[in-house]
Design an enzyme around this catalytic site. Structure first.
Site, PDB file in Angstrom:
ATOM      1  N   ASP A 105      -2.694 -18.180   0.802  1.00  0.00           N
ATOM      2  CA  ASP A 105      -3.801 -18.882  -0.205  1.00  0.00           C
ATOM      3  C   ASP A 105      -4.356 -19.853   0.632  1.00  0.00           C
ATOM      4  O   ASP A 105      -5.522 -20.051   0.602  1.00  0.00           O
ATOM      5  CB  ASP A 105      -3.071 -19.347  -1.344  1.00  0.00           C
ATOM      6  CG  ASP A 105      -1.643 -20.365  -1.162  1.00  0.00           C
ATOM      7  OD1 ASP A 105      -1.341 -20.324  -0.204  1.00  0.00           O
ATOM      8  OD2 ASP A 105      -1.290 -20.855  -2.037  1.00  0.00           O
TER       9      ASP A 105
ATOM     10  N   ASP B 210      -6.488  -6.978   3.995  1.00  0.00           N
ATOM     11  CA  ASP B 210      -7.664  -6.399   3.192  1.00  0.00           C
ATOM     12  C   ASP B 210      -8.343  -7.572   2.902  1.00  0.00           C
ATOM     13  O   ASP B 210      -9.624  -7.477   2.888  1.00  0.00           O
ATOM     14  CB  ASP B 210      -6.970  -5.503   2.233  1.00  0.00           C
ATOM     15  CG  ASP B 210      -7.961  -4.571   1.651  1.00  0.00           C
ATOM     16  OD1 ASP B 210      -8.920  -4.306   2.207  1.00  0.00           O
ATOM     17  OD2 ASP B 210      -7.709  -4.905   0.360  1.00  0.00           O
TER      18      ASP B 210
ATOM     19  N   LYS C 184       3.369 -15.332   2.616  1.00  0.00           N
ATOM     20  CA  LYS C 184       3.338 -15.785   1.689  1.00  0.00           C
ATOM     21  C   LYS C 184       4.881 -16.209   1.352  1.00  0.00           C
ATOM     22  O   LYS C 184       5.605 -16.050   0.622  1.00  0.00           O
ATOM     23  CB  LYS C 184       2.942 -15.017   0.380  1.00  0.00           C
ATOM     24  CG  LYS C 184       2.978 -15.906  -0.884  1.00  0.00           C
ATOM     25  CD  LYS C 184       2.080 -16.777  -1.291  1.00  0.00           C
ATOM     26  CE  LYS C 184       1.997 -17.755  -2.511  1.00  0.00           C
ATOM     27  NZ  LYS C 184       0.979 -18.953  -2.701  1.00  0.00           N
TER      28      LYS C 184
ATOM     29  N   TYR D  35       0.832  -1.202  -0.052  1.00  0.00           N
ATOM     30  CA  TYR D  35       0.022   0.041   0.064  1.00  0.00           C
ATOM     31  C   TYR D  35       0.857   1.288  -0.155  1.00  0.00           C
ATOM     32  O   TYR D  35       0.346   2.243  -0.418  1.00  0.00           O
ATOM     33  CB  TYR D  35      -1.107   0.071   1.201  1.00  0.00           C
ATOM     34  CG  TYR D  35      -2.244  -0.763   0.925  1.00  0.00           C
ATOM     35  CD1 TYR D  35      -2.453  -1.981   0.906  1.00  0.00           C
ATOM     36  CD2 TYR D  35      -3.396  -0.042   1.188  1.00  0.00           C
ATOM     37  CE1 TYR D  35      -3.427  -2.547   0.938  1.00  0.00           C
ATOM     38  CE2 TYR D  35      -4.587  -0.701   1.172  1.00  0.00           C
ATOM     39  CZ  TYR D  35      -4.767  -1.988   0.804  1.00  0.00           C
ATOM     40  OH  TYR D  35      -6.091  -2.505   0.844  1.00  0.00           O
TER      41      TYR D  35
ATOM     42  N   ASP E  56     -12.411  -9.043   4.207  1.00  0.00           N
ATOM     43  CA  ASP E  56     -13.507  -9.063   3.613  1.00  0.00           C
ATOM     44  C   ASP E  56     -14.079 -10.397   3.554  1.00  0.00           C
ATOM     45  O   ASP E  56     -15.231 -10.742   3.446  1.00  0.00           O
ATOM     46  CB  ASP E  56     -13.297  -8.664   1.975  1.00  0.00           C
ATOM     47  CG  ASP E  56     -13.476  -7.122   2.068  1.00  0.00           C
ATOM     48  OD1 ASP E  56     -13.243  -6.337   2.840  1.00  0.00           O
ATOM     49  OD2 ASP E  56     -14.200  -6.887   0.735  1.00  0.00           O
TER      50      ASP E  56
HETATM   51  C1  IPM Z   1     -10.646  -1.407   3.730  1.00  0.00           C
HETATM   52  C2  IPM Z   1     -10.686  -0.750   2.170  1.00  0.00           C
HETATM   53  C3  IPM Z   1      -9.461   0.211   2.215  1.00  0.00           C
HETATM   54  C4  IPM Z   1      -8.218  -0.332   2.168  1.00  0.00           C
HETATM   55  C5  IPM Z   1      -9.925   1.131   0.934  1.00  0.00           C
HETATM   56  C6  IPM Z   1     -10.801   2.029   0.648  1.00  0.00           C
HETATM   57  C7  IPM Z   1      -8.708   1.997   0.604  1.00  0.00           C
HETATM   58  O1  IPM Z   1     -10.739  -1.600   1.517  1.00  0.00           O
HETATM   59  O2  IPM Z   1     -10.449  -0.319   4.845  1.00  0.00           O
HETATM   60  O3  IPM Z   1     -10.395  -2.398   3.874  1.00  0.00           O
HETATM   61  O4  IPM Z   1      -7.907  -1.299   1.103  1.00  0.00           O
HETATM   62  O5  IPM Z   1      -7.589  -0.587   3.068  1.00  0.00           O
HETATM   63 MG    MG Z   2     -10.834  -3.677   2.342  1.00  0.00          MG
END
Ligand code: IPM
Ligand code: MG
Length: 357
Positions: free
Chosen positions: A221, A245, A189, A138, A249
Site C-alpha cells: 500500500d 500486476d 504485505k 494467480y 499498471d
Molecule cells: C498483465 C495482464 C494479465 C495479468 C492478464 C491479461 C491476465 O493484466 O499482463 O499485466 O493479470 O497478468
Molecule cells: Mg496487468
C-alpha cells in the site's frame, strides 16, 4: 532466431504488425530471423475452441522467443473462466516456466508533459519492476466457488509461494539491481499476510549473496503511494504476481502512457515471451489508433535478453526515441490539441528511423 508471433485480440494484431515491420528491416540487414504466427486468447478460442491451442503452445515451445500482442475482448467475457482469453496468456506463462517478468518504466524526456504527474516528479524516471509471474494468487490451489455452512455462495483463491519460488525471483531482482543502480526494494504485505512474511524472510536471506546491492522492504500500500509521490526513489522493485500486476499498471502512467511500456517474461535460461503490458483495448480495436511503441520496445527487450544482442536492442530503442523527438504522437501520448498519427504511421516512422541508424 526463431520467433513465434502471437497477435491475439483487439489491437493485438495491429500493434504486432508494426513490430513485424521492424523485424523485417532487421532480417534484411542480415539477422537470421524466422517467424511463424499462431492464434492465442480469443483468437485461439475462435480457431480451436481454447485460448491456448495445442499447436500454439508447441510453436512457442519450439521457438527461441515469443512476441505477443494482447488478449481479451467483450465477445469472450461470458465464457467460463477456463476458456477466457486471459487463460491463454496465463497458460503460456506457466507452460513455458516464464517466472520472471521485467517491466521497465522509463520516461522519455520528450513525453514528460504527457504524464499526468508533474514533470519534475517524473523527469528522468527509470525504474524496473521485477514481477514474479507463475505463482501467487494467480495459480494457488485450492480456488473456486462453494456454498458455505450458512448456505451462502463464496468465491475463494489461494495466495501461495514456496521458498524456491521466492528465492529464484529474488535472485533475478538482485541481479537486475546489480546491473543498474544497485538498489532493490522488495514489496510485500508482511504486516498482514503469511505468504508475505515468508517472502520477506526469504528475500532477506538471499540478500547475503548480494552485499553490493542495498535491499529495502516496503508494504504494497505504501509502495502504491510512493510511486506517485516520489517515483524516482526506486531503482528496482521485486514483488509477487498480483502486487506486480497492479503496481506495473500504476507505474506505466508515470511514463506518460501504458502504450509505452514493454515487458519481458523469462524462464531460467532467458528464453522469453515479450509483450506490451497494456491490454487489447477493444474500444479502439480495428481503428488504427493504438500506440505500437510498447510492442516495438518489447522487441528491443527480446534482442537484449534472449538473443543477447544489446546493439540491436539499442538500435530499436534509439529509433523509437528518434520518432518521439520528431514529434510523432499517437493519441495516447499526445497533448490536447497536438496532431496525432495512427498505428501504421508510427510503425513506418520507426522503420524509417531504423534504416537511417
Ligand atoms: C498483465 C495482464 C494479465 C495479468 C492478464 C491479461 C491476465 O493484466 O499482463 O499485466 O493479470 O497478468
Ligand atoms: Mg496487468
Amino acid at each position: 532466431m526463431k520467433i513465434a508471433i502471437l497477435p491475439g485480440d483487439g489491437i493485438g494484431p495491429e500493434i504486432v504488425a508494426e513490430a513485424v515491420k521492424v523485424l523485417e528491416v532487421l532480417r534484411r540487414d542480415g539477422l537470421p530471423v524466422v517467424t511463424e504466427v499462431a492464434p492465442i486468447g480469443g483468437a485461439g478460442y475462435d480457431a480451436a475452441k481454447r485460448p491456448l491451442p495445442e499447436a500454439t503452445l508447441r510453436l512457442a515451445q519450439a521457438a527461441d522467443a515469443v512476441l505477443m500482442g494482447a488478449v481479451g475482448g467483450p465477445r469472450y467475457d461470458a465464457l467460463p473462466r477456463e476458456l477466457r482469453p486471459e487463460q491463454g496468456i496465463l497458460g503460456i506463462r506457466k507452460a513455458l516456466g516464464l517466472f520472471a517478468n521485467l517491466r521497465p518504466a522509463i520516461l522519455y524526456p520528450e513525453l514528460a508533459a504527457a504524464s499526468t504527474l508533474k514533470p519534475e516528479v517524473v523527469a528522468g524516471l527509470d525504474l524496473m519492476i521485477v514481477r514474479e509471474l507463475t505463482g501467487d494468487i494467480y495459480f494457488g490451489q485450492p480456488r473456486g466457488r462453494r456454498t458455505n455452512a450458512r448456505g451462502e455462495e463464496e468465491g475463494f483463491d489461494t495466495m501461495l509461494y514456496s521458498v524456491p519460488e521466492i528465492e529464484r525471483i529474488a535472485r533475478v531482482g538482485f541481479e537486475t539491481a546489480r546491473a543498474r543502480g544497485r538498489r532493490l526494494c522488495s514489496v510485500d504485505k508482511a504486516n498482514v499476510l503469511d505468504t508475505s512474511i515468508l517472502w520477506r524472510e526469504t528475500v532477506s536471506r538471499v540478500a547475503a549473496d548480494y552485499p553490493d546491492v542495498a535491499l529495502s522492504h516496503m508494504y504494497v500500500d505504501n509502495a502504491a503511494m510512493q510511486l506517485v509521490r516520489n517515483p524516482k526513489q526506486f531503482d528496482v522493485i521485486v514483488t509477487g504476481n498480483i502486487f506486480g500486476d497492479i503496481l506495473s499498471d500504476e507505474a506505466s502512467m508515470l511514463a506518460g502512457s501504458i502504450g509505452m511500456l514493454p515487458s519481458a517474461s523469462l524462464d531460467a535460461s532467458a528464453k522469453g515471451l515479450y509483450e506490451p503490458i497494456h491490454g487489447s483495448a477493444p474500444d479502439i480495436a480495428g481503428q488504427g489508433k493504438a500506440n505500437p511503441l510498447a510492442t516495438i520496445l518489447s522487441l528491443a527487450m527480446m534482442f537484449r535478453y534472449t538473443f543477447r544482442d544489446g546493439a540491436t536492442a539499442a538500435r530499436i530503442e534509439t529509433a523509437v526515441r528518434g520518432v518521439l523527438r520528431q514529434g510523432l504522437r499517437t493519441a495516447d501520448i499526445a497533448l490536447p490539441g497536438e496532431p496525432v498519427v495512427g498505428t501504421s504511421r508510427m510503425g513506418d516512422a520507426v522503420v524509417a528511423a531504423l534504416q537511417q541508424a
